[in-house]
Design an enzyme around this catalytic site. Structure first.
Site, PDB file in Angstrom:
ATOM      1  CG  ASP A   1      -2.201  -0.830   0.930  1.00 17.17           C
ATOM      2  OD1 ASP A   1      -2.193  -1.571  -0.070  1.00 17.17           O
ATOM      3  OD2 ASP A   1      -3.173  -0.732   1.696  1.00 17.17           O
TER       4      ASP A   1
ATOM      5  CG  ASN B   1      -7.765  -3.907  -2.416  1.00 11.46           C
ATOM      6  OD1 ASN B   1      -8.645  -3.041  -2.502  1.00 11.46           O
ATOM      7  ND2 ASN B   1      -7.979  -5.079  -1.850  1.00 11.46           N
TER       8      ASN B   1
ATOM      9  CG  ASP C   1      -8.682  -2.060   9.842  1.00  8.87           C
ATOM     10  OD1 ASP C   1      -9.844  -2.235   9.411  1.00  8.87           O
ATOM     11  OD2 ASP C   1      -7.834  -1.381   9.264  1.00  8.87           O
TER      12      ASP C   1
ATOM     13  CD  GLU D   1      -8.003  -4.114   3.114  1.00  5.26           C
ATOM     14  OE1 GLU D   1      -9.081  -3.977   3.738  1.00  5.26           O
ATOM     15  OE2 GLU D   1      -6.966  -3.470   3.397  1.00  5.26           O
TER      16      GLU D   1
ATOM     17  CG  HIS E   1      -3.760  -6.737   4.995  1.00  5.45           C
ATOM     18  ND1 HIS E   1      -3.276  -5.752   5.785  1.00  5.45           N
ATOM     19  CD2 HIS E   1      -4.982  -6.309   4.602  1.00  5.45           C
ATOM     20  CE1 HIS E   1      -4.142  -4.761   5.856  1.00  5.45           C
ATOM     21  NE2 HIS E   1      -5.199  -5.081   5.143  1.00  5.45           N
ATOM     22  NE  ARG E   2      -6.086  -4.501   9.062  1.00  7.22           N
ATOM     23  CZ  ARG E   2      -4.847  -4.175   9.419  1.00  7.22           C
ATOM     24  NH1 ARG E   2      -4.109  -5.018  10.108  1.00  7.22           N
ATOM     25  NH2 ARG E   2      -4.330  -3.015   9.110  1.00  7.22           N
TER      26      ARG E   2
ATOM     27  CE  LYS F   1      -4.825  -3.521   0.847  1.00  4.12           C
ATOM     28  NZ  LYS F   1      -5.114  -2.317   1.562  1.00  4.12           N
TER      29      LYS F   1
END
Ligand code: DC
Length: 681
Positions: free
Chosen positions: A52, A114, A341, A369, A413-414, A441
């Site tokens: 990112d 993204n 998040d 995402e 990613h998370r 990311k």
């Protein structure tokens, strides 16, 4: 970074040690944009290096900004207050990129991956700057809403077209004719706080009078707005805030570079390690450096939620120390609007709780995402949890019966980072993380960092053994399987070659008379395998151990039982997270008898002779096929009949005759066998 198709995690037991976390994504991309809009050069320290931020840096470069990497720091030279200098006061004409600083181009096509933290603020800044710009991203970016921001900018007189679906990127930005700054700008705050952030970051460009923004609807994710205000403050802009409804950028606001700025570590990334401490720091604490009690990031409040679930956390200005407190964890019922998040990490912690956990007010998960509510529910269920997925909440009941699962990560990613924690289940359920590189990311080295503070008993660390006769292609197969799994690779033959070389260099005859001297030598070898090179006591011996003579010497020392025993511990030491593929004749029988998958690779003597023939010819060594075949058959016989470590398959080895197979076919077969052993639900 693991760029494999998937990463199979060993059952993990304990955590402890210290992690230093990468910089915050939210702060990094705000700082980059503000530095680009400011005059002069800003030196940015501890910038996150991830997908990112790379997207943002590429965009700034494409716009004509100067970006220079100086050691660990990045120097950004901004547009130099172009907006206030070149625009006739009160003309309502957007700025042109002449004058001081590096000056922004009037047109560009920007690909923003993204990265919402790049797409939204750049859209606002470029729409106000004036010019022809095309903004696009990956397919998922084109499903993430931007309509509320575009509506707000259009009220001002900005001209923005949708190139695909109404309300979503890709976008085309045209120069605005005149900007209407008299009336408050209305923006919705209940879909993504990034729309408000984008306006706050960009509107100082045109603040020749007070510019007022009014939030429509309940503002979500307020802590991210606090980061925005904090960063603006660092760049000389004092936004006035009335509650969370009305924000005023004072007339005459100008971006002013602080000269140097440090990015604090990512508090959302810290959530995985806070959770890890709560789950598994039983003997010693897990220390997290780079972010702590003084953090300006809202996600630091994850710590409170983790404490509620039982984590024992102590903190300093920029560090946290976490231990397991309550166990099992305590189930909670929490409004997570302030930590959208990091709340994903709570959903995985919920698997280890003493009852159902409810996470509320997380509708924004649907436009991240991926649709994180749906994704989370689906993947948690795979592990055996009962999950109720509401429009804006999730209720997770821990598994009564854990199941092994291959976790789909949705290029999010998370998802990858939080589900890795499921490997700490004590039921022995296996966890496969698909597409592990999606962590790039925000945290490219996430798994390496996780393994560096995770421990498990040796027998839990997976080993795949590939044994077989000479020239069967076991080295090629084993190293390729290791590459595909992201596991370490042990070429045990190389160890015997090195032992033979070391003994010869020490002037020792390679016979029983020197068996114990050679064994002692073998025990003290300092060997490093790195990037395809082999170092012995710091000296590169890669080529020296590959000669025919070195092979003969290896064969001699490998027949000495004391030398074999001397190398056992060294070989077993290669069994480290995340796993190992070991090749050599006694891997499955002597060194790793408990290995969960053993492959005995064979090929007909004719095939092997042909392969060896090709190999030697390509090296410019002349041989004959019949001669080679006779040699191979003699060596097979000798190897199978010798008293010490004879060549024989382990009783539980799977036989793979690769005579008619390509390397890819053999690799695919081994990976299929491996997957069958995982028993995914
Ligand atoms: O696989 P290679 O050609 O690099 O092996 C070198 C020698 O070492 C060969 O003679 C087999 C022997 N060896 C062994 O005895 N045990 C092992 N685990 C690996 C190799």
């Amino acid at each position: 970074m693991f760029s494999t198709a998937f990463l199979d995690l060993a059952p993990l037991e304990e955590a402890g040690g210290t992690v230093v976390l990468p910089g915050s994504k939210s702060i990094s991309n705000r700082v980059l944009l503000l530095a680009a809009l400011s005059g002069g050069t800003t030196v940015v320290h501890d910038l996150l290096d991830s997908d990112d931020t790379r997207v943002m840096l590429d965009a700034l470069r494409a716009l004509g900004c100067s970006v220079v990497h100086k050691g660990a720091a990045v120097e950004i030279t901004g547009i130099g207050g172009v907006a206030s200098r070149t625009r006739p006061a009160g003309s309502g004409i957007p700025p042109s990129p002449s004058g001081g600083g590096s000056g922004w181009g009037r047109s560009a096509r920007l690909f923003l991956g993204n990265a919402g933290t790049a797409m939204r603020p750049l859209t606002a800044a470029l729409a106000l700057m004036g010019g022809e710009f095309e903004m696009s991203g990956v397919a998922r970016m084109h499903e993430r809403p931007i309509g509320d921001l575009v509506d707000a900018l259009r009220q001002l007189g900005c001209r923005i077209d949708y190139l695909g679906n109404e309300g979503y990127p890709p976008l085309k930005i045209h120069p605005a004719s005149a900007l209407k700054l008299d009336a408050p700008i209305a923006v919705r705050g209940d879909v993504s706080s990034q729309f408000l952030t984008a306006l706050l970051l960009a509107l100082p460009l045109v603040a020749r009078q007070d510019v007022v923004i009014e939030v429509v609807g309940e503002l979500i994710s307020k802590p991210y707005i606090e980061i925005t205000l904090n960063m603006l403050h660092r760049f000389g802009i004092a936004v006035q805030r009335d509650g969370w409804q009305r924000f005023t950028i004072p007339a005459g606001s100008r971006y002013q570079s602080p000269g140097e700025i440090h990015v604090e570590a990512d508090a959302s990334s810290a959530s995985y390690f806070v959770a890890l401490g709560a789950l598994a720091a039983t003997a010693s604490p897990l220390r997290i450096e780079g972010v702590g009690a003084d953090s300006i990031q809202g996600d630091i409040r994850f710590v409170d939620a983790a404490r509620q679930m039982g984590a024992a956390v102590s903190s300093g200005a920029n560090w946290l120390e976490v231990r397991r407190g309550a166990w099992p964890l305590r189930a909670i019922d929490l409004d997570c609007n302030h930590i959208p998040d990091a709340a994903m990490t709570l959903a995985v912690m919920a698997l280890f709780a003493d009852g159902p956990t409810t996470l509320r007010n997380i509708a924004s998960w649907r436009v991240k995402e991926t649709d994180r509510l749906a994704a989370m529910a689906t993947e948690l269920r795979k592990l055996g949890a009962q999950v109720q997925e509401g429009a804006d909440f999730l209720r997770v009941t821990p598994p009564a019966d854990w199941k092994s699962a291959s976790i789909h990560t949705y290029d999010d990613h998370r998802m990858a980072m939080c589900f890795a924690l499921a490997a700490f289940n004590s039921a022995g359920a296996r966890v496969r993380i698909e597409d592990p590189k999606c962590v790039g990311k925000t945290f490219p080295d996430y798994f390496e960092t996780l393994f560096s503070v995770s421990r498990t008993s040796r027998p839990h660390i997976p080993v795949l053994c590939v044994d077989g006769p000479t020239a069967s292609g076991k080295g090629t197969l084993a190293s390729e399987v290791a590459r595909r799994l992201g596991y370490r690779y042990l070429d045990s033959g190389a160890l015997y070659r090195i032992a033979g070389l070391a003994a010869t260099r020490a002037g020792l005859a390679l016979d029983v008379g020197h068996e114990h001297t050679i064994a002692r030598l073998a025990e003290s070898l300092d060997i490093v395998f790195t990037e395809g090179r082999v170092l012995l006591h710091g000296q590169d011996v890669t080529e020296a151990i590959r000669t025919e003579e070195a092979g003969m010497n290896a064969s001699r020392v490998s027949a000495l039982p004391a030398v074999r025993s001397a190398l056992v511990a060294l070989q077993q030491g290669f069994r480290q997270l995340p796993g190992l593929v070991a090749d050599g004749r006694d891997m499955g029988t002597v060194i790793f008898p408990d290995a969960p998958l053993k492959v005995y690779l064979t090929a007909s003597a004719a095939q092997r002779a042909e392969r060896r023939h090709k190999q030697l010819i390509s090296k410019g060594i002349s041989t004959t096929l019949p001669g080679l075949r006779a040699d191979l058959e003699a060596r097979d016989a000798r190897d199978s009949n010798r008293a010490v470590a004879p060549l024989k398959p382990a009783v539980d080895a799977l036989l793979l005759d690769n005579s008619g197979q390509s390397v890819e076919e053999s690799v695919a077969q081994v990976l299929r066998w491996w997957e069958e052993k995982q028993n995914f639900s």
